[in-house]
Design a protein around this motif. Structure first.
Motif, PDB file in Angstrom:
ATOM      1  N   SER A 298      -4.508  11.363 -21.104  1.00 30.94           N
ATOM      2  CA  SER A 298      -5.482  10.999 -20.076  1.00 30.94           C
ATOM      3  C   SER A 298      -5.397   9.532 -19.665  1.00 30.94           C
ATOM      4  N   GLY A 299      -5.076   8.613 -20.559  1.00 32.08           N
ATOM      5  CA  GLY A 299      -5.040   7.192 -20.217  1.00 32.08           C
ATOM      6  C   GLY A 299      -3.700   6.724 -19.684  1.00 32.08           C
ATOM      7  N   LEU A 300      -2.747   7.654 -19.594  1.00 34.26           N
ATOM      8  CA  LEU A 300      -1.406   7.279 -19.172  1.00 34.26           C
ATOM      9  C   LEU A 300      -1.341   6.906 -17.697  1.00 34.26           C
ATOM     10  N   TRP A 301      -2.258   7.423 -16.879  1.00 36.91           N
ATOM     11  CA  TRP A 301      -2.219   7.096 -15.448  1.00 36.91           C
ATOM     12  C   TRP A 301      -2.522   5.630 -15.196  1.00 36.91           C
ATOM     13  N   VAL A 302      -3.324   5.003 -16.080  1.00 38.98           N
ATOM     14  CA  VAL A 302      -3.616   3.577 -15.943  1.00 38.98           C
ATOM     15  C   VAL A 302      -2.332   2.776 -16.183  1.00 38.98           C
ATOM     16  N   LYS A 303      -1.559   3.173 -17.180  1.00 38.27           N
ATOM     17  CA  LYS A 303      -0.289   2.491 -17.450  1.00 38.27           C
ATOM     18  C   LYS A 303       0.684   2.707 -16.290  1.00 38.27           C
ATOM     19  N   TRP A 304       0.719   3.919 -15.763  1.00 40.61           N
ATOM     20  CA  TRP A 304       1.614   4.234 -14.647  1.00 40.61           C
ATOM     21  C   TRP A 304       1.268   3.376 -13.424  1.00 40.61           C
ATOM     22  N   THR A 305      -0.005   3.314 -13.079  1.00 48.81           N
ATOM     23  CA  THR A 305      -0.439   2.524 -11.920  1.00 48.81           C
ATOM     24  C   THR A 305      -0.232   1.037 -12.168  1.00 48.81           C
ATOM     25  N   SER A 306      -0.503   0.573 -13.377  1.00 47.76           N
ATOM     26  CA  SER A 306      -0.289  -0.842 -13.700  1.00 47.76           C
ATOM     27  C   SER A 306       1.185  -1.206 -13.594  1.00 47.76           C
ATOM     28  N   LEU A 307       2.056  -0.345 -14.100  1.00 47.67           N
ATOM     29  CA  LEU A 307       3.497  -0.580 -14.001  1.00 47.67           C
ATOM     30  C   LEU A 307       3.935  -0.597 -12.540  1.00 47.67           C
ATOM     31  N   ALA A 308       3.394   0.312 -11.748  1.00 46.46           N
ATOM     32  CA  ALA A 308       3.734   0.340 -10.321  1.00 46.46           C
ATOM     33  C   ALA A 308       3.278  -0.943  -9.640  1.00 46.46           C
ATOM     34  N   LEU A 309       2.079  -1.425  -9.958  1.00 45.79           N
ATOM     35  CA  LEU A 309       1.588  -2.678  -9.367  1.00 45.79           C
ATOM     36  C   LEU A 309       2.441  -3.874  -9.777  1.00 45.79           C
ATOM     37  N   VAL A 310       2.830  -3.931 -11.041  1.00 39.26           N
ATOM     38  CA  VAL A 310       3.671  -5.037 -11.511  1.00 39.26           C
ATOM     39  C   VAL A 310       5.025  -4.997 -10.814  1.00 39.26           C
ATOM     40  N   LEU A 311       5.637  -3.821 -10.731  1.00 41.36           N
ATOM     41  CA  LEU A 311       6.930  -3.703 -10.062  1.00 41.36           C
ATOM     42  C   LEU A 311       6.831  -4.055  -8.580  1.00 41.36           C
ATOM     43  N   LEU A 312       5.753  -3.633  -7.935  1.00 39.97           N
ATOM     44  CA  LEU A 312       5.548  -3.986  -6.528  1.00 39.97           C
ATOM     45  C   LEU A 312       5.384  -5.485  -6.351  1.00 39.97           C
ATOM     46  N   PHE A 313       4.619  -6.098  -7.227  1.00 42.32           N
ATOM     47  CA  PHE A 313       4.409  -7.542  -7.139  1.00 42.32           C
ATOM     48  C   PHE A 313       5.713  -8.297  -7.346  1.00 42.32           C
ATOM     49  N   VAL A 314       6.503  -7.886  -8.338  1.00 47.92           N
ATOM     50  CA  VAL A 314       7.786  -8.551  -8.606  1.00 47.92           C
ATOM     51  C   VAL A 314       8.742  -8.344  -7.440  1.00 47.92           C
ATOM     52  N   ALA A 315       8.857  -7.099  -6.955  1.00 49.47           N
ATOM     53  CA  ALA A 315       9.766  -6.828  -5.835  1.00 49.47           C
ATOM     54  C   ALA A 315       9.326  -7.556  -4.577  1.00 49.47           C
ATOM     55  N   GLY A 316       8.031  -7.572  -4.307  1.00 46.84           N
ATOM     56  CA  GLY A 316       7.530  -8.288  -3.134  1.00 46.84           C
ATOM     57  C   GLY A 316       7.747  -9.786  -3.247  1.00 46.84           C
ATOM     58  N   SER A 317       7.525 -10.343  -4.424  1.00 48.75           N
ATOM     59  CA  SER A 317       7.729 -11.779  -4.624  1.00 48.75           C
ATOM     60  C   SER A 317       9.197 -12.153  -4.458  1.00 48.75           C
ATOM     61  N   VAL A 318      10.093 -11.343  -5.011  1.00 46.12           N
ATOM     62  CA  VAL A 318      11.524 -11.610  -4.851  1.00 46.12           C
ATOM     63  C   VAL A 318      11.908 -11.494  -3.381  1.00 46.12           C
TER      64      VAL A 318
ATOM     65  N   ILE B 208       0.836  -1.210   0.000  1.00 40.23           N
ATOM     66  CA  ILE B 208       0.000   0.000   0.000  1.00 40.23           C
ATOM     67  C   ILE B 208       0.867   1.256   0.000  1.00 40.23           C
ATOM     68  N   GLY B 209       1.945   1.245   0.780  1.00 34.33           N
ATOM     69  CA  GLY B 209       2.815   2.428   0.868  1.00 34.33           C
ATOM     70  C   GLY B 209       3.495   2.751  -0.445  1.00 34.33           C
ATOM     71  N   PHE B 210       4.072   1.746  -1.084  1.00 37.29           N
ATOM     72  CA  PHE B 210       4.750   2.022  -2.346  1.00 37.29           C
ATOM     73  C   PHE B 210       3.772   2.335  -3.466  1.00 37.29           C
ATOM     74  N   LEU B 211       2.594   1.741  -3.446  1.00 41.06           N
ATOM     75  CA  LEU B 211       1.584   2.112  -4.439  1.00 41.06           C
ATOM     76  C   LEU B 211       1.150   3.558  -4.239  1.00 41.06           C
ATOM     77  N   LEU B 212       0.960   3.956  -2.991  1.00 38.63           N
ATOM     78  CA  LEU B 212       0.601   5.349  -2.703  1.00 38.63           C
ATOM     79  C   LEU B 212       1.728   6.303  -3.105  1.00 38.63           C
ATOM     80  N   LEU B 213       2.977   5.898  -2.868  1.00 40.72           N
ATOM     81  CA  LEU B 213       4.102   6.715  -3.323  1.00 40.72           C
ATOM     82  C   LEU B 213       4.084   6.892  -4.842  1.00 40.72           C
ATOM     83  N   ALA B 214       3.790   5.819  -5.576  1.00 38.14           N
ATOM     84  CA  ALA B 214       3.743   5.902  -7.037  1.00 38.14           C
ATOM     85  C   ALA B 214       2.603   6.795  -7.509  1.00 38.14           C
TER      86      ALA B 214
END
Length: 174
Positions: free
Chosen positions: A131-151, A108-114
């Motif tokens: 206008s649609g770029l924020w969806v890509k930004w948030t999706s990229l943040a979620l993917v990076l968080l998931f990968v970093a958390g999994s590692v 939650i913290g890193f997603l909020l930071l992003a």
């Protein structure tokens, strides 16, 4: 906010009608008695109602501070670091298991930071951001968080390098 706190206390502790004469008399006498206990340093004798009152005030202050820092200042890093430190200290020195709470705070913290970083970037360059770029930004943040958390979860972890500090504290305190 004060009325909500007093009504919450009323629902839990008061046998009288809300805001009636006996209600105020009980409330003010309890506050006065507990303030004298605080002045005398007798923290263990505070009533449950007064402890709940202090807790509600603390929650109101924390809610306002988080609202102010997230909405107006658009920065959450300080609260994020303090929260992680608090959970780590509780996990170390108390019988509390902070495994899942630290994961929730991490995600939650890193997603909020992003999201707040995105908000700052769009505020500096209005009209240039699609206008649609924020969806890509948030999706990229979620993917990076998931990968970093999994590692982080799957990576091997060393045993503690220091001894458990609790036996030392228990013997030194008495």
């Amino acid at each position: 906010m004060g009325i909500i706190i007093m009504y919450g206390l009323h629902l839990i502790f008061f046998p009288y009608t809300f805001m009636s004469g006996p209600w105020w008399q009980f409330f003010l006498s309890d506050i006065g008695a507990n303030l004298s206990l605080i002045a005398g340093g007798e923290w263990f004798f505070l009533t449950e109602m007064f402890r709940s009152f202090l807790f509600f005030i603390l929650m109101a202050i924390m809610s306002y501070l988080i609202y102010f820092w997230v909405i107006y200042v658009r920065r959450i890093f300080f609260f994020f670091v303090v929260t992680v430190t608090y959970i780590a200290v509780m996990d170390t020195f108390l019988p509390y298991d902070g495994t899942f709470s630290i994961l929730r705070v991490f995600f939650i913290g890193f997603l909020l930071l992003a999201v707040l970083q995105w908000d700052r970037v769009t505020g500096e360059f209005p009209g240039r951001v699609k206008s649609g770029l924020w969806v890509k930004w948030t999706s990229l943040a979620l993917v990076l968080l998931f990968v970093a958390g999994s590692v982080g979860i799957a990576a091997p972890k060393e045993e503690p390098q220091w001894e458990d500090p609790m036996p030392f504290y228990k013997t030194s305190l008495g």
